[in-house]
Design a protein around this motif. Structure first.
Motif, PDB file in Angstrom:
ATOM      1  N   GLY A   1     -12.379  -2.175   6.303  1.00  0.00           N
ATOM      2  CA  GLY A   1     -11.012  -2.748   7.064  1.00  0.00           C
ATOM      3  C   GLY A   1     -10.275  -3.912   6.943  1.00  0.00           C
ATOM      4  O   GLY A   1      -9.216  -4.114   7.161  1.00  0.00           O
ATOM      5  N   THR A   2     -11.433  -4.854   6.588  1.00  0.00           N
ATOM      6  CA  THR A   2     -10.919  -6.144   6.323  1.00  0.00           C
ATOM      7  C   THR A   2      -9.941  -6.360   4.982  1.00  0.00           C
ATOM      8  O   THR A   2      -8.681  -6.865   5.014  1.00  0.00           O
ATOM      9  N   ALA A   3     -10.405  -5.490   4.038  1.00  0.00           N
ATOM     10  CA  ALA A   3      -9.582  -5.175   2.759  1.00  0.00           C
ATOM     11  C   ALA A   3      -8.272  -4.671   3.085  1.00  0.00           C
ATOM     12  O   ALA A   3      -7.062  -5.096   2.472  1.00  0.00           O
ATOM     13  N   PHE A   4      -8.069  -3.719   4.007  1.00  0.00           N
ATOM     14  CA  PHE A   4      -6.972  -3.121   4.144  1.00  0.00           C
ATOM     15  C   PHE A   4      -6.062  -3.920   5.043  1.00  0.00           C
ATOM     16  O   PHE A   4      -4.826  -4.018   4.570  1.00  0.00           O
ATOM     17  N   VAL A   5      -6.438  -4.731   6.014  1.00  0.00           N
ATOM     18  CA  VAL A   5      -5.758  -5.621   6.451  1.00  0.00           C
ATOM     19  C   VAL A   5      -5.338  -6.797   5.722  1.00  0.00           C
ATOM     20  O   VAL A   5      -3.915  -7.082   5.843  1.00  0.00           O
ATOM     21  N   TYR A   6      -5.956  -7.315   4.739  1.00  0.00           N
ATOM     22  CA  TYR A   6      -5.507  -8.248   3.849  1.00  0.00           C
ATOM     23  C   TYR A   6      -4.546  -7.626   2.848  1.00  0.00           C
ATOM     24  O   TYR A   6      -3.397  -8.232   2.553  1.00  0.00           O
ATOM     25  N   ALA A   7      -4.550  -6.423   2.443  1.00  0.00           N
ATOM     26  CA  ALA A   7      -3.553  -5.832   1.839  1.00  0.00           C
ATOM     27  C   ALA A   7      -2.271  -5.683   2.324  1.00  0.00           C
ATOM     28  O   ALA A   7      -1.202  -5.736   1.818  1.00  0.00           O
TER      29      ALA A   7
END
Length: 226
Positions: free
Chosen positions: A135-141
Motif C-alpha cells: 500500500g505504501t509503494a502504491f501511494v508513493y507511485a
C-alpha cells in the motif's frame, strides 16, 4: 517680553531637527537574536524544500525508468491522459481505493491479533507487513505519477507540443513541494492519480480479455476455404 506662540513653536521644531536634537534621538536597532532566528528558519525551510524536491525527483526517476525498462514507456502518459479526461471519475476511484485499503488493513490487523489470541503462532501478525509495504509503494507511485502529470499540465499551458516526461517530473517536483502548496495540491492529486492508475490497469485487463475472447471465437469458427 514674551515671544509669540508661533515663534516658540518654530524654534522648537528647528531645535528638534538640528544635529543636537537628532543626536538625542535613540537610534532604532534590529535585535540580532531575531535576525538570526529568521535566518535559521529560512535556512531550515530551504533545506526541507530541497530535500523534498530531490526525493520526488529520485522517486519519479525510478517510476519512469521502470516504465520504460519493463514496458513501452506509455504507462505514465496513459495514466496522465486518464487524469485529464476524467478527473472526477479518477478521484472517486482513488478515494475509494485509498479509504478501502486503509479500512481493509485495519480489519486485517484485528483478525490477525484475534487469531493469535485463539492460539495461532505469534509471528502471524507480521504478515501485515506485506499489505502495508504494498500500500505504501502504491501511494508513493500515485504521488509520483501525479507530480509528473502536474508538471505536464504546466508545461502544456506555458509551452508548445508534447512535454517531456523528465522535464515534467522536474517542474512538478518544484511546484508540488512548495510549503503550503503541498498541503492543498498533494491530497487531491494523489487521489486522482491513484484512481487513474487503477483505471488504467482495469482497462488493460478488459482489453486483454476482449482480445482473448475474439481470438477464441475466430479459432472456433469453421474455415470457409475450400
Amino acid at each position: 517680553m514674551a515671544l509669540p506662540p508661533v515663534l516658540v513653536s518654530l524654534g522648537t521644531a528647528i531645535a528638534s531637527a538640528s544635529p543636537i536634537g537628532l543626536a538625542q534621538t535613540p537610534p532604532t536597532t534590529t535585535d540580532p537574536t531575531t535576525a538570526a532566528g529568521v535566518a535559521l528558519i529560512a535556512a531550515f525551510v530551504l533545506i526541507v524544500y530541497g530535500s523534498s524536491v530531490a526525493f520526488s525527483v529520485l522517486l519519479g526517476a525510478a517510476v519512469l525508468g521502470t516504465s520504460k525498462l519493463f514496458g513501452s514507456g506509455t504507462y505514465v502518459p496513459t495514466v496522465e491522459r486518464l487524469m485529464r479526461d476524467g478527473p472526477v471519475r479518477s478521484a472517486a476511484i482513488g478515494l475509494a481505493a485509498l479509504v478501502g485499503g486503509a479500512i481493509g488493513t485495519f480489519l486485517l490487523v484485528i483478525v490477525l491479533l484475534f487469531a493469535v489470541e485463539l492460539g495461532a503462532p505469534e509471528p502471524l501478525p507480521m504478515a501485515i507487513v506485506i499489505p502495508f509495504v504494498a500500500g505504501t509503494a502504491f501511494v508513493y507511485a500515485a504521488v509520483t505519477v501525479g507530480t509528473i502529470a502536474l508538471g505536464s499540465v504546466l508545461l502544456r499551458r506555458f509551452g508548445e507540443g508534447e512535454p517531456n516526461d523528465w522535464l515534467a517530473l522536474a517542474v512538478g517536483s518544484l511546484v508540488v513541494n512548495v510549503p503550503g502548496v503541498n498541503l492543498l495540491v498533494a491530497p487531491p492529486l494523489t487521489c486522482v492519480a491513484a484512481g487513474a492508475m487503477i483505471d488504467e490497469r482495469w482497462r488493460a485487463w478488459r482489453d486483454r480479455g476482449g482480445r482473448r475472447d475474439s481470438l477464441a471465437r475466430s479459432e472456433s469458427e469453421p474455415s470457409t476455404d475450400g
